[in-house]
Design a protein around this motif. Structure first.
Motif, mmCIF file in Angstrom:
data_model
loop_
_atom_site.group_PDB
_atom_site.id
_atom_site.type_symbol
_atom_site.label_atom_id
_atom_site.label_comp_id
_atom_site.label_asym_id
_atom_site.label_seq_id
_atom_site.Cartn_x
_atom_site.Cartn_y
_atom_site.Cartn_z
ATOM 1 N N UNK A 66 0.829 -1.212 0.000
ATOM 2 C CA UNK A 66 0.000 0.000 0.000
ATOM 3 C C UNK A 66 0.862 1.261 0.000
ATOM 4 N N UNK A 67 2.027 1.192 0.616
ATOM 5 C CA UNK A 67 2.912 2.367 0.666
ATOM 6 C C UNK A 67 3.613 2.578 -0.668
ATOM 7 N N UNK A 68 4.104 1.503 -1.269
ATOM 8 C CA UNK A 68 4.887 1.634 -2.499
ATOM 9 C C UNK A 68 4.035 1.630 -3.761
ATOM 10 N N UNK A 69 2.830 1.069 -3.684
ATOM 11 C CA UNK A 69 1.997 0.995 -4.872
ATOM 12 C C UNK A 69 2.278 -0.233 -5.712
ATOM 13 N N UNK A 70 3.219 -1.057 -5.282
ATOM 14 C CA UNK A 70 3.530 -2.305 -5.992
ATOM 15 C C UNK A 70 2.631 -3.394 -5.411
ATOM 16 N N UNK A 71 2.069 -4.214 -6.266
ATOM 17 C CA UNK A 71 1.174 -5.271 -5.807
ATOM 18 C C UNK A 71 1.882 -6.293 -4.933
ATOM 19 N N UNK A 72 1.144 -6.948 -4.046
ATOM 20 C CA UNK A 72 1.742 -7.964 -3.176
ATOM 21 C C UNK A 72 2.124 -9.217 -3.966
ATOM 22 N N UNK A 73 3.420 -9.436 -4.100
ATOM 23 C CA UNK A 73 3.920 -10.569 -4.882
ATOM 24 C C UNK A 73 3.729 -11.870 -4.116
ATOM 25 N N UNK A 74 3.919 -11.827 -2.792
ATOM 26 C CA UNK A 74 3.823 -13.047 -1.987
ATOM 27 C C UNK A 74 2.456 -13.682 -2.046
ATOM 28 N N UNK A 75 1.413 -12.861 -2.147
ATOM 29 C CA UNK A 75 0.061 -13.407 -2.215
ATOM 30 C C UNK A 75 -0.129 -14.217 -3.489
ATOM 31 N N UNK A 76 0.374 -13.714 -4.602
ATOM 32 C CA UNK A 76 0.232 -14.436 -5.870
ATOM 33 C C UNK A 76 1.031 -15.727 -5.849
ATOM 34 N N UNK A 77 2.259 -15.655 -5.351
ATOM 35 C CA UNK A 77 3.093 -16.856 -5.282
ATOM 36 C C UNK A 77 2.513 -17.841 -4.280
ATOM 37 N N UNK A 78 2.084 -17.330 -3.124
ATOM 38 C CA UNK A 78 1.533 -18.200 -2.084
ATOM 39 C C UNK A 78 0.278 -18.919 -2.510
ATOM 40 N N UNK A 79 -0.611 -18.223 -3.229
ATOM 41 C CA UNK A 79 -1.844 -18.885 -3.666
ATOM 42 C C UNK A 79 -1.539 -19.974 -4.687
ATOM 43 N N UNK A 80 -0.555 -19.739 -5.542
ATOM 44 C CA UNK A 80 -0.160 -20.771 -6.511
ATOM 45 C C UNK A 80 0.419 -21.997 -5.818
ATOM 46 N N UNK A 81 1.250 -21.758 -4.811
ATOM 47 C CA UNK A 81 1.809 -22.880 -4.055
ATOM 48 C C UNK A 81 0.720 -23.643 -3.315
ATOM 49 N N UNK A 82 -0.214 -22.914 -2.742
ATOM 50 C CA UNK A 82 -1.314 -23.561 -2.022
ATOM 51 C C UNK A 82 -2.133 -24.426 -2.961
ATOM 52 N N UNK A 83 -2.447 -23.904 -4.135
ATOM 53 C CA UNK A 83 -3.212 -24.686 -5.109
ATOM 54 C C UNK A 83 -2.470 -25.957 -5.502
ATOM 55 N N UNK A 84 -1.163 -25.837 -5.696
ATOM 56 C CA UNK A 84 -0.366 -27.008 -6.079
ATOM 57 C C UNK A 84 -0.333 -28.039 -4.946
ATOM 58 N N UNK A 85 -0.189 -27.589 -3.713
ATOM 59 C CA UNK A 85 -0.195 -28.512 -2.577
ATOM 60 C C UNK A 85 -1.547 -29.228 -2.475
ATOM 61 N N UNK A 86 -2.635 -28.494 -2.676
ATOM 62 C CA UNK A 86 -3.968 -29.102 -2.605
ATOM 63 C C UNK A 86 -4.124 -30.147 -3.702
ATOM 64 N N UNK A 87 -3.676 -29.828 -4.918
ATOM 65 C CA UNK A 87 -3.751 -30.792 -6.019
ATOM 66 C C UNK A 87 -2.944 -32.048 -5.713
ATOM 67 N N UNK A 88 -1.730 -31.859 -5.217
ATOM 68 C CA UNK A 88 -0.858 -33.001 -4.918
ATOM 69 C C UNK A 88 -1.443 -33.848 -3.793
ATOM 70 N N UNK A 89 -1.978 -33.202 -2.768
ATOM 71 C CA UNK A 89 -2.586 -33.942 -1.661
ATOM 72 C C UNK A 89 -3.784 -34.743 -2.144
ATOM 73 N N UNK A 90 -4.613 -34.126 -2.982
ATOM 74 C CA UNK A 90 -5.795 -34.822 -3.500
ATOM 75 C C UNK A 90 -5.372 -36.007 -4.367
#
Length: 101
Positions: A66-90
């Protein structure tokens, strides 16, 4: 050949060596289990701290975004990792053991 030689019991030294080897192996197994237990206990006790630090890091990233105006990169990377973990677990949960699917 004397008949008592065929059915002779092992000597005292042989029995003592087998007894010592058996108890040394049991002691080693106990030490390995205790060490693994200590590692598991440490990891489980550290879980709340890890969750707290992850939450704080996410808030810090959102503040920095919010201070720099750059989007949160960790959220995008984290959601992708979470999706991959869910797929692998399933996949692991639904695939029969030993299958190479």
């Amino acid at each position: 050949m004397r008949p008592y030689l065929i059915t002779a019991k092992p000597g005292r030294l042989n029995r003592a060596a087998r007894w010592a080897a058996r108890w040394a192996l049991k002691t080693l197994a106990l030490l390995v289990m205790a060490a693994l237990g200590a590692v598991v206990l440490t990891v489980r006790c550290a879980r709340p701290v890890t969750n707290y630090l992850a939450t704080r890091a996410a808030w810090l990233e959102l503040w920095a975004a919010s201070v720099t105006g750059i989007g949160p990169v960790g959220a995008a990377v984290g959601s992708g990792l979470t999706d991959e973990f869910v797929r692998e677990f399933h996949r692991a949960r639904t695939t029969p053991a030993g299958s190479t699917r």
